[in-house]
Design an enzyme around this catalytic site. Structure first.
Site, short mmCIF file in Angstrom:
data_model
loop_
_atom_site.label_atom_id
_atom_site.label_comp_id
_atom_site.label_asym_id
_atom_site.label_seq_id
_atom_site.Cartn_x
_atom_site.Cartn_y
_atom_site.Cartn_z
N HIS A 143 17.65 99.44 54.13
CA HIS A 143 18.70 98.53 54.58
C HIS A 143 18.40 97.09 54.15
CE1 HIS A 143 19.84 101.87 57.25
NE2 HIS A 143 20.99 101.24 57.40
N LYS A 147 18.83 93.38 59.14
CA LYS A 147 18.94 94.41 60.17
C LYS A 147 17.81 94.22 61.19
CE LYS A 147 19.51 99.40 60.80
NZ LYS A 147 20.68 99.18 61.65
#
Length: 257
Positions: A143, A147
């Site tokens: 990711h 995040k």
């Protein structure tokens, strides 16, 4: 507003996922965006005053459970894309729903989806089906560096489903002779190792790795743009009103289980 139009509020509307959701709702047939709710707003009051039938939460793990309880107390259904949920927090939502829905035929519903991407949901479903046939299984999630939680909710959901399928099949734990350096082996989710990568330029990606002697199966899913999550979000908004109680995972709405 026509009685056939579903009024929708978005909680976390100023965030990237929230803003994308607002745009998708505004463009969707049969839905109307009636509230954009952001940090510092009274979620319950804003949902109630807007007349929203469904509220979508794309916020952060620290506040998402409180938001869901506020949405329910305001008399609306909730669709949740924020991760960070565990068994205890989900159980509290179930208890809240049971109290509110007692004696009602048209009870409130909450749909929590670790991932709204249709390709991600299919990857998770395929992985659960494949898990019983392989000696080894691991998950890698990748990711963007903004995040805040790791491993991702998608990876946890995937690993838990793999672990359940392996247990049902009576499989032994994946072979692993590691004696030191366990911190390099990733998180342990019900016996399945999950590795998290945070890298600039990524959006949301997952690799599910299965191995036997002499063979390997890799299931890979890539989301390159947040717009890819919107068909799943809109589907959840339309479906949650007919699903009293708690639903975890978009695969149930897609009839993949």
């Amino acid at each position: 507003m026509s009685s056939s139009v579903v009024p929708v509020a978005v909680v976390g509307a100023a965030g990237r996922m929230g803003a994308t959701t607002c745009a998708a709702v505004e463009e969707a047939d049969g839905l109307e965006l009636v509230a954009r709710i952001d940090a510092g707003d009274d979620v319950g009051a804003a949902v109630r005053d807007s007349g929203a039938l469904v509220a979508v939460d794309f916020t952060v793990p620290a506040v998402t459970e409180a938001n869901v309880h506020a949405i329910l107390d305001a008399g609306a259904h909730a669709v949740v894309g924020t991760t960070g949920w565990d068994e205890a927090s989900r159980s509290r939502v179930v208890e809240h729903l049971d109290r509110l829905n007692a004696g009602r035929e048209d009870g409130l519903g909450v749909l929590i989806a670790p991932n709204f991407g249709l390709s991600a949901v299919l990857a998770m479903t395929f992985a659960a089906k494949a898990a019983r046939y392989f000696e080894s299984a691991e998950v890698v999630e990748l990711h963007h560096p903004n995040k805040v939680d790791a491993p991702s909710g998608t990876a946890r959901h995937t690993a838990a489903a793999i672990a359940a399928a392996r247990a049902d099949a009576g499989l032994a734990p994946s072979p692993d002779a590691t004696e030191s350096g366990w911190e390099a082996r990733g998180a342990d989710v019900d016996g399945v190792r999950v590795h998290a990568v945070r890298l600039r330029g990524l959006v949301a990606h997952e690799e599910i790795l299965f191995g036997n002697v002499g063979e390997q199966l890799t299931i890979r899913q890539d989301s390159f743009d947040r717009a890819s999550f919107m068909p799943g979000v809109l589907l959840a908004v339309r479906e949650v009103v007919g699903r009293p109680g708690l639903t975890v995972g978009l695969e149930h709405v897609l009839d993949l289980t």
